[in-house]
Design an enzyme around this catalytic site. Sequence first.
Site, PDB file in Angstrom:
ATOM      1  N   SER A  75      49.739  33.119  37.054  1.00  0.00           N
ATOM      2  CA  SER A  75      49.086  33.289  38.360  1.00  0.00           C
ATOM      3  C   SER A  75      50.093  33.255  39.501  1.00  0.00           C
ATOM      4  O   SER A  75      51.111  32.548  39.437  1.00  0.00           O
ATOM      5  CB  SER A  75      48.071  32.160  38.551  1.00  0.00           C
ATOM      6  OG  SER A  75      47.646  32.103  39.890  1.00  0.00           O
ATOM      7  N   TYR A 101      48.196  37.907  43.635  1.00  0.00           N
ATOM      8  CA  TYR A 101      47.285  37.826  44.776  1.00  0.00           C
ATOM      9  C   TYR A 101      48.080  38.407  45.922  1.00  0.00           C
ATOM     10  O   TYR A 101      49.062  37.799  46.370  1.00  0.00           O
ATOM     11  CB  TYR A 101      46.914  36.379  45.094  1.00  0.00           C
ATOM     12  CG  TYR A 101      45.851  35.763  44.200  1.00  0.00           C
ATOM     13  CD1 TYR A 101      44.696  36.467  43.866  1.00  0.00           C
ATOM     14  CD2 TYR A 101      45.988  34.464  43.735  1.00  0.00           C
ATOM     15  CE1 TYR A 101      43.719  35.895  43.064  1.00  0.00           C
ATOM     16  CE2 TYR A 101      45.014  33.882  42.935  1.00  0.00           C
ATOM     17  CZ  TYR A 101      43.881  34.608  42.607  1.00  0.00           C
ATOM     18  OH  TYR A 101      42.917  34.037  41.821  1.00  0.00           O
ATOM     19  N   THR A 129      44.812  41.120  41.110  1.00  0.00           N
ATOM     20  CA  THR A 129      43.422  40.644  41.076  1.00  0.00           C
ATOM     21  C   THR A 129      42.711  41.091  42.348  1.00  0.00           C
ATOM     22  O   THR A 129      43.130  40.757  43.461  1.00  0.00           O
ATOM     23  CB  THR A 129      43.396  39.101  40.956  1.00  0.00           C
ATOM     24  OG1 THR A 129      44.052  38.756  39.737  1.00  0.00           O
ATOM     25  CG2 THR A 129      41.978  38.583  40.936  1.00  0.00           C
ATOM     26  N   LYS A 171      42.861  43.853  37.876  1.00  0.00           N
ATOM     27  CA  LYS A 171      42.017  42.798  37.278  1.00  0.00           C
ATOM     28  C   LYS A 171      40.796  42.610  38.172  1.00  0.00           C
ATOM     29  O   LYS A 171      40.935  42.231  39.341  1.00  0.00           O
ATOM     30  CB  LYS A 171      42.825  41.491  37.187  1.00  0.00           C
ATOM     31  CG  LYS A 171      42.043  40.308  36.639  1.00  0.00           C
ATOM     32  CD  LYS A 171      42.954  39.091  36.461  1.00  0.00           C
ATOM     33  CE  LYS A 171      42.264  37.914  35.802  1.00  0.00           C
ATOM     34  NZ  LYS A 171      41.423  37.121  36.677  1.00  0.00           N
ATOM     35  N   HIS A 212      36.351  37.114  37.209  1.00  0.00           N
ATOM     36  CA  HIS A 212      37.047  35.860  37.524  1.00  0.00           C
ATOM     37  C   HIS A 212      36.353  34.671  36.840  1.00  0.00           C
ATOM     38  O   HIS A 212      36.309  33.562  37.382  1.00  0.00           O
ATOM     39  CB  HIS A 212      37.058  35.649  39.042  1.00  0.00           C
ATOM     40  CG  HIS A 212      38.359  35.133  39.579  1.00  0.00           C
ATOM     41  ND1 HIS A 212      39.249  35.909  40.265  1.00  0.00           N
ATOM     42  CD2 HIS A 212      38.926  33.898  39.546  1.00  0.00           C
ATOM     43  CE1 HIS A 212      40.282  35.181  40.638  1.00  0.00           C
ATOM     44  NE2 HIS A 212      40.116  33.948  40.200  1.00  0.00           N
TER      45      HIS A 212
HETATM   46  C1  LIG Z   1      40.382  27.069  37.255  1.00  0.00           C
HETATM   47  C2  LIG Z   1      40.565  28.550  37.241  1.00  0.00           C
HETATM   48  C3  LIG Z   1      41.582  29.110  38.015  1.00  0.00           C
HETATM   49  C4  LIG Z   1      41.785  30.490  37.992  1.00  0.00           C
HETATM   50  N1  LIG Z   1      42.827  31.014  38.696  1.00  0.00           N
HETATM   51  C5  LIG Z   1      43.040  32.349  38.683  1.00  0.00           C
HETATM   52  C6  LIG Z   1      44.153  32.915  39.358  1.00  0.00           C
HETATM   53  O1  LIG Z   1      44.967  32.213  39.939  1.00  0.00           O
HETATM   54  N2  LIG Z   1      44.292  34.264  39.326  1.00  0.00           N
HETATM   55  C7  LIG Z   1      43.400  35.080  38.675  1.00  0.00           C
HETATM   56  O2  LIG Z   1      43.556  36.305  38.681  1.00  0.00           O
HETATM   57  N3  LIG Z   1      42.368  34.561  37.987  1.00  0.00           N
HETATM   58  C8  LIG Z   1      42.168  33.223  37.968  1.00  0.00           C
HETATM   59  N4  LIG Z   1      41.129  32.712  37.257  1.00  0.00           N
HETATM   60  C9  LIG Z   1      40.274  33.596  36.452  1.00  0.00           C
HETATM   61  C10 LIG Z   1      40.844  33.789  35.033  1.00  0.00           C
HETATM   62  O3  LIG Z   1      42.025  34.539  35.075  1.00  0.00           O
HETATM   63  C11 LIG Z   1      39.842  34.514  34.120  1.00  0.00           C
HETATM   64  O4  LIG Z   1      39.440  35.715  34.735  1.00  0.00           O
HETATM   65  C12 LIG Z   1      38.617  33.682  33.766  1.00  0.00           C
HETATM   66  O5  LIG Z   1      38.929  32.312  33.672  1.00  0.00           O
HETATM   67  C13 LIG Z   1      38.027  34.148  32.423  1.00  0.00           C
HETATM   68  O6  LIG Z   1      36.823  33.507  32.176  1.00  0.00           O
HETATM   69  P1  LIG Z   1      36.658  32.219  31.217  1.00  0.00           P
HETATM   70  O7  LIG Z   1      37.171  31.052  32.000  1.00  0.00           O
HETATM   71  O8  LIG Z   1      35.191  32.169  30.999  1.00  0.00           O
HETATM   72  O9  LIG Z   1      37.438  32.477  29.955  1.00  0.00           O
HETATM   73  C14 LIG Z   1      40.925  31.326  37.232  1.00  0.00           C
HETATM   74  C15 LIG Z   1      39.926  30.754  36.461  1.00  0.00           C
HETATM   75  C16 LIG Z   1      39.743  29.380  36.447  1.00  0.00           C
HETATM   76  C17 LIG Z   1      38.676  28.797  35.571  1.00  0.00           C
END
Ligand SMILES: Cc1cc2nc3c(=O)[nH]c(=O)nc-3n(C[C@H](O)[C@H](O)[C@H](O)COP(=O)(O)O)c2cc1C
Length: 412
Positions: A160, A183, A209, A283, A307
């Site tokens: 990330s 981002y 993203t 994404k 997300h």
């Molecule tokens: C705590 C948390 C932080 C996340 N941070 C980011 C991030 O910094 N950048 C991003 O593109 N997606 C982020 N995501 C989304 C994840 O990349 C991903 O799309 C998502 O967690 C997939 O779903 P799942 O948690 O049900 O497996 C985050 C998700 C969570 C749970």
Amino acid sequence: MSAIASSQASRQQFRNRRKFLRFLAASPLLASLPARAWQTRTLDEALANPLANPKDALDVMDFEAAARKALPAAHWGYLASGVDDNFTRDLNHEAYKRVQLRPRKLIDVSKISTRVELFGAAWDSPIFLCPVGAQDMFHANGEVEVARAAQSKKALQILSTVTSHSVEDVIKARGGPVWYQLYAVSNWGFTEKIVKRAEDAGCPVLAWTIDLLGGRNTEMATRYRRIDDRHCASCHGEPFGAIAARPMFDGLDMQGAVMNSPTFSWEFVDRLKKATKMKLVLKGIETREDARLCVEHGVDGILVSNHGGRATETDRATIECLPEVVDGVAGRIPVMLDGGIRRGTDVYKALAFGARAVGIGRPYIWGLSAFGQPGVEKVLEILNAEFRMTMKQCGARSLDEISRSTVQWRQS
Ligand SMILES: Cc1cc2nc3c(=O)[nH]c(=O)nc-3n(C[C@H](O)[C@H](O)[C@H](O)COP(=O)(O)O)c2cc1C
């Protein structure tokens, strides 16, 4: 102590424990836990016998209760949160129950391969680790610990932009390249510098993203933060979520810069394409129309994602979006998916609907929170073992043989 006194003491201990468990069961904190954690074991069992060793886990959900126990309330709330009522967060996984398998029989599946190619690089498994920000919130050595697990399991890791550790340090720990999640920042010069830094560090793929450009309401996270006022600036910056504290913004004066600006448009995709040699993945694509635009603008790959239900409430589950996105690109670029993957059967179904690879977010962070590197490794191990078994049961010896005809939507 006499035998009578000792048995009275143990009865009292038992009564106290029951009282405590009843208190916990009535707590609003537990009420907002995803229901799934408590279905495989009773509430009493899960609280009284949290996973002590990652080796004992039977499924990836076992790590959820362990993570809940390990984390401060505010950090747990941030991890578990979706947006508004968490409807899309839950639907992402629930939707897989509406997909049924149509297994083929009497095929020799004694030898199978889960090898996949993405942008010229080969991976042993199509299951990758999604970008999750600020992982020091979950373990003292967040992304570095994950990188070591990714290295030992030969898994693809996406880092990330708001990582707690620099891209250079994570690549060193991984012992090989990671993909970089972007981002974008409203100041183009800053975005360009961040992209260049990721490229120079050796990242072959940039995943921009685009699903947070209109803002979001992580209500559950806010509620948990209100009951946990500890200061832990070393985990995630102060005030909570302050972007200037991130290592990827080192050397940039982020005062006034806006991450995820609502001004971004397809013109920005063209700009990014010109600015880097890395492959560009978007994404957060959910529709056929946007999938076609990706191809028109020279995007190299798509990650179907909402997300993890943390962006737009009442979105469709990602598995429901996947078929039209695959249709939109018509085989011209690879499509990946994340959101709600909790079982090997989920992985299989996504691949049968046309995903080249699938990502997990929360499951590996549960493993990280509870046990660090061995927890992440065990999560990958379990999902890969379940996936391999599903392939065999459905008669597929390689990812190419996972056929669309082996899945169907339940009618009712
Ligand atoms: C705590 C948390 C932080 C996340 N941070 C980011 C991030 O910094 N950048 C991003 O593109 N997606 C982020 N995501 C989304 C994840 O990349 C991903 O799309 C998502 O967690 C997939 O779903 P799942 O948690 O049900 O497996 C985050 C998700 C969570 C749970």
